[in-house]
Design a protein around this motif. Structure first.
Motif, PDB file in Angstrom:
ATOM      1  N   ALA A  29       0.826  -1.160  -0.003  1.00 46.14           N
ATOM      2  CA  ALA A  29       0.171  -0.079  -0.001  1.00 46.14           C
ATOM      3  C   ALA A  29       1.047   1.128   0.023  1.00 46.14           C
ATOM      4  N   ILE A  30       1.864   1.198   0.733  1.00 45.77           N
ATOM      5  CA  ILE A  30       2.806   2.405   0.731  1.00 45.77           C
ATOM      6  C   ILE A  30       3.459   2.508  -0.322  1.00 45.77           C
ATOM      7  N   HIS A  31       4.233   1.399  -0.883  1.00 47.98           N
ATOM      8  CA  HIS A  31       4.837   1.494  -2.313  1.00 47.98           C
ATOM      9  C   HIS A  31       3.926   2.018  -3.389  1.00 47.98           C
ATOM     10  N   GLU A  32       2.764   1.403  -3.660  1.00 48.55           N
ATOM     11  CA  GLU A  32       1.783   2.231  -4.325  1.00 48.55           C
ATOM     12  C   GLU A  32       1.494   3.351  -4.420  1.00 48.55           C
ATOM     13  N   TYR A  33       1.204   3.760  -3.180  1.00 49.54           N
ATOM     14  CA  TYR A  33       0.642   5.098  -2.701  1.00 49.54           C
ATOM     15  C   TYR A  33       1.914   6.107  -3.206  1.00 49.54           C
ATOM     16  N   GLY A  34       3.000   5.828  -2.724  1.00 52.13           N
ATOM     17  CA  GLY A  34       4.116   6.393  -3.608  1.00 52.13           C
ATOM     18  C   GLY A  34       3.952   6.624  -4.908  1.00 52.13           C
ATOM     19  N   HIS A  35       3.703   5.958  -5.774  1.00 54.76           N
ATOM     20  CA  HIS A  35       3.559   5.863  -7.177  1.00 54.76           C
ATOM     21  C   HIS A  35       2.300   6.700  -7.561  1.00 54.76           C
ATOM     22  N   TYR A  36       1.284   6.512  -6.715  1.00 56.37           N
ATOM     23  CA  TYR A  36       0.017   7.271  -6.980  1.00 56.37           C
ATOM     24  C   TYR A  36       0.179   8.925  -6.585  1.00 56.37           C
ATOM     25  N   ILE A  37       0.725   9.142  -5.523  1.00 56.67           N
ATOM     26  CA  ILE A  37       0.635  10.627  -4.904  1.00 56.67           C
ATOM     27  C   ILE A  37       1.759  11.469  -5.635  1.00 56.67           C
ATOM     28  N   ALA A  46      -4.167   8.722 -12.169  1.00 59.67           N
ATOM     29  CA  ALA A  46      -4.478   7.556 -11.852  1.00 59.67           C
ATOM     30  C   ALA A  46      -5.725   6.953 -11.904  1.00 59.67           C
ATOM     31  N   GLU A  47      -6.266   5.921 -12.737  1.00 60.68           N
ATOM     32  CA  GLU A  47      -7.479   5.431 -13.098  1.00 60.68           C
ATOM     33  C   GLU A  47      -7.924   4.626 -11.841  1.00 60.68           C
ATOM     34  N   VAL A  48      -6.824   3.413 -11.384  1.00 65.65           N
ATOM     35  CA  VAL A  48      -7.098   2.539 -10.492  1.00 65.65           C
ATOM     36  C   VAL A  48      -6.181   2.336  -9.343  1.00 65.65           C
ATOM     37  N   PHE A  49      -6.430   2.424  -8.072  1.00 61.61           N
ATOM     38  CA  PHE A  49      -5.401   2.078  -7.006  1.00 61.61           C
ATOM     39  C   PHE A  49      -5.961   0.997  -6.579  1.00 61.61           C
ATOM     40  N   SER A  50      -5.281  -0.253  -6.848  1.00 61.66           N
ATOM     41  CA  SER A  50      -5.886  -1.404  -6.131  1.00 61.66           C
ATOM     42  C   SER A  50      -4.815  -2.222  -5.242  1.00 61.66           C
ATOM     43  N   LEU A  51      -5.349  -2.678  -3.926  1.00 59.76           N
ATOM     44  CA  LEU A  51      -4.718  -3.465  -3.138  1.00 59.76           C
ATOM     45  C   LEU A  51      -5.134  -4.849  -3.286  1.00 59.76           C
ATOM     46  N   GLY A  52      -4.329  -5.643  -3.785  1.00 58.44           N
ATOM     47  CA  GLY A  52      -4.584  -6.916  -4.267  1.00 58.44           C
ATOM     48  C   GLY A  52      -5.013  -7.301  -5.430  1.00 58.44           C
ATOM     49  N   PHE A  53      -5.093  -8.530  -6.087  1.00 58.30           N
ATOM     50  CA  PHE A  53      -5.547  -8.761  -7.495  1.00 58.30           C
ATOM     51  C   PHE A  53      -6.842  -9.691  -7.449  1.00 58.30           C
ATOM     52  N   GLY A  54      -7.193  -9.826  -8.544  1.00 59.00           N
ATOM     53  CA  GLY A  54      -8.480 -10.418  -8.714  1.00 59.00           C
ATOM     54  C   GLY A  54      -9.787  -9.957  -8.856  1.00 59.00           C
ATOM     55  N   PRO A  55     -10.714 -10.606  -8.477  1.00 56.53           N
ATOM     56  CA  PRO A  55     -12.219 -10.060  -8.261  1.00 56.53           C
ATOM     57  C   PRO A  55     -11.866  -9.062  -7.167  1.00 56.53           C
ATOM     58  N   GLY A  76      -0.114  -8.290  -3.320  1.00 63.20           N
ATOM     59  CA  GLY A  76       0.472  -7.268  -4.078  1.00 63.20           C
ATOM     60  C   GLY A  76      -0.745  -6.053  -4.304  1.00 63.20           C
ATOM     61  N   GLY A  77      -0.490  -5.481  -5.383  1.00 62.56           N
ATOM     62  CA  GLY A  77      -1.287  -4.366  -5.675  1.00 62.56           C
ATOM     63  C   GLY A  77      -0.664  -3.497  -6.888  1.00 62.56           C
ATOM     64  N   TYR A  78      -1.303  -2.571  -7.377  1.00 61.01           N
ATOM     65  CA  TYR A  78      -1.019  -1.681  -8.328  1.00 61.01           C
ATOM     66  C   TYR A  78      -1.627  -0.548  -8.502  1.00 61.01           C
ATOM     67  N   VAL A  79      -1.231   0.295  -9.321  1.00 58.91           N
ATOM     68  CA  VAL A  79      -1.623   1.931  -9.734  1.00 58.91           C
ATOM     69  C   VAL A  79      -1.685   1.805 -11.345  1.00 58.91           C
ATOM     70  N   LYS A  80      -2.783   1.913 -11.824  1.00 59.28           N
ATOM     71  CA  LYS A  80      -2.999   1.881 -13.244  1.00 59.28           C
ATOM     72  C   LYS A  80      -3.182   3.104 -13.742  1.00 59.28           C
ATOM     73  N   PHE A  81      -2.319   3.547 -14.322  1.00 56.50           N
ATOM     74  CA  PHE A  81      -2.379   5.388 -14.841  1.00 56.50           C
ATOM     75  C   PHE A  81      -2.955   5.110 -16.222  1.00 56.50           C
ATOM     76  N   LEU A  82      -3.586   6.494 -16.545  1.00 55.83           N
ATOM     77  CA  LEU A  82      -4.203   6.708 -17.749  1.00 55.83           C
ATOM     78  C   LEU A  82      -3.344   6.464 -18.722  1.00 55.83           C
ATOM     79  N   ASP A  84      -2.398   3.328 -19.636  1.00 50.46           N
ATOM     80  CA  ASP A  84      -1.590   2.120 -19.251  1.00 50.46           C
ATOM     81  C   ASP A  84      -2.255   0.923 -20.019  1.00 50.46           C
ATOM     82  N   ALA A  85      -1.684   0.211 -20.441  1.00 49.48           N
ATOM     83  CA  ALA A  85      -2.056  -1.091 -21.101  1.00 49.48           C
ATOM     84  C   ALA A  85      -2.373  -2.088 -20.230  1.00 49.48           C
ATOM     85  N   ASN A  86      -1.719  -2.254 -19.165  1.00 49.06           N
ATOM     86  CA  ASN A  86      -1.976  -3.027 -17.722  1.00 49.06           C
ATOM     87  C   ASN A  86      -1.322  -2.550 -16.716  1.00 49.06           C
ATOM     88  N   ALA A  87      -1.544  -3.298 -15.679  1.00 52.72           N
ATOM     89  CA  ALA A  87      -1.282  -2.891 -14.252  1.00 52.72           C
ATOM     90  C   ALA A  87       0.130  -2.701 -14.176  1.00 52.72           C
TER      91      ALA A  87
END
Length: 440
Positions: A29-37, A46-55, A76-82, A84-87
């Motif tokens: 969460a902290i790692h991805e928040y760094g990317h996001y902020i 950022a289109e999506v901020f996700s903690l975890g994968f799947g449903p 895991g988790g990810y930030v998908k930016f405007l 981006d083709a994938n996470a």
């Protein structure tokens, strides 16, 4: 006893999974928040901020149009930016209908992309510093002179005449102060303590200052696997009574890896366990390693000491030094493993990290915080490795773009990304096999 010490009663497997998921979720969460902020500050949407994968289990959309979600697989988790083709932000487009290309990852200036990518590992390092500093501020540092605060649980034979508030002037013939060592103190079951009490010096008796008590248990060590816990007192080894921690060291060294029968005192009851010391690689101050036979416990004084508060700025400085030590020791260990100087058992994969999470959480909140700090520093460092897919790989691409004044070709990017995925998959497989088969 705090909550983390009660949770192990949930059951070994469940507690291990819970401790691992909590620590991993915080770090991700902290790692991805760094990317996001930093991306947001840099003008990248950022289109999506996700903690975890799947449903998706839960989601909401904020006023900026970013979807914040929690997914079913919390590994895991990810930030998908405007655009981006994938996470993983690999590929995509800056041609997004109705949106300024400047707000996409591909269309943003080089400095904005580089800052956004670098922010993930940097925020991991910041988390490590915050946790290290918080731990130092909560625990403080032992007062100087060393002052008796309270007893710890020990068998009746370790009775002491020391009282709360006693300032310890001498232990035997060793004058206390500074970085004095008690290693030269003769091993006897009773020791004279010169203390300052009510304005005058008196001599009282107590047990050996460093009893055979486990003040810490190393995760995945022989002691940990045998069920030794913090506070356990080893009263005998192979039937021979012991009353000083140094005696354990001597016996373990002499055993040369052969099994030892330990008699352990815990909360007034005794039990016998058998364990075999293991060869472990320990870092030295000069950056090298030494290999020793260990059972995996640490010792401490037979009493609690009073502590002094640590100022916030001092705690941050000490935390920065601890972060630097963690990073340099990690790199040194990796280089020594590659050269074959130390065992790959120093490397933990998901299974080993999960087991370590459970052990440290079971030892209390402070130990768990320290573990998360170390793990966060490791995740930040790993992500800076120049491997495609990782943040470090992206930064290498940006460095190439800055020098060549053009982006790598799409074909070259695809080839390198496949190579990066192969490397990461190989590392993951090796680490899991290392945990389960080579260093169980």
């Amino acid at each position: 006893m705090d909550l983390t010490q009660l949770l192990p009663q949930l059951g070994g497997g469940l507690f291990t999974l819970l401790a691992f998921v909590v620590s991993l979720s915080i770090i991700v969460a902290i790692h991805e928040y760094g990317h996001y902020i930093v991306g947001r500050w840099s003008g990248i949407h950022a289109e999506v901020f996700s903690l975890g994968f799947g449903p998706v289990i839960y989601s909401r959309t904020d006023k900026r149009g970013t979807v914040w979600q929690i997914a079913a697989l919390p590994f895991g988790g990810y930030v998908k930016f405007l655009g981006d083709a994938n996470a993983a932000s690999v590929g995509g487009t800056d041609d997004v209908a109705g949106r300024d290309p400047r707000n996409t990852m591909l269309g943003a200036p080089l400095w904005a992309r580089a800052a956004t990518v670098a922010a993930g590992p940097v925020f991991n390092f910041i988390l490590a510093v915050v946790l290290f500093a918080a731990y130092l501020m909560v625990t403080g540092r032992p007062s100087d002179p060393v002052t008796y605060k309270d007893e710890v649980a020990l068998p009746p034979a370790y009775a002491s005449e020391l009282e709360p508030g006693d300032q310890i002037v001498k232990v035997g013939d060793i004058v206390m102060g500074g970085d004095v060592s008690l290693d030269t103190l003769p091993i006897t079951d009773r020791v004279d303590y010169t203390v300052r009490r009510d304005g005058s010096e008196v001599v009282v008796q107590g047990p050996y200052p460093l009893p055979p008590r486990a003040s810490g248990v190393t995760p995945r060590s022989a002691a940990d696997d045998a069920g030794v816990r913090i506070g356990d007192v080893i009263t005998a080894i192979d039937g021979q009574p012991v009353f000083a921690f140094r005696q354990i060291i001597d016996v373990v060294n002499a055993a040369d890896g052969q099994p030892l029968d330990l008699t352990i005192w815990r909360d007034g009851a005794t039990r016998d366990v058998t364990l075999a010391p293991r060869r472990m690689d320990l870092p030295k101050a000069d950056g090298t390693f030494e290999t020793r036979w260990l059972i995996g416990i640490n010792g401490d004084l037979f009493f609690q000491t009073t502590t002094d508060n640590i100022a916030p700025w001092t705690a941050v400085w000490l935390a920065l030094k601890q972060l630097w030590f963690t990073i340099t020791m990690s790199l040194s260990a990796l280089s020594h493993m590659i050269s074959g100087d130390i065992s790959t058992c120093s490397l933990s994969g998901p299974v080993g990290i999960a087991q370590t999470s459970a052990t440290m959480a079971g030892q209390g909140l402070g130990s768990y915080m320290s573990f998360i700090a170390v793990l966060s520093a490791g995740v930040g460092l790993l992500n800076l490795f120049p491997i495609p897919i990782l943040d470090g790989g992206h930064l290498v691409f940006y460095a190439y773009e800055a020098v060549a004044r053009r982006k790598p070709s799409e074909r070259a990017m695809n080839v390198m990304m496949i190579g990066g995925l192969t490397i990461i998959a190989a590392m993951m497989i090796f680490s899991i096999l290392n945990d389960l088969l080579l260093c169980p």
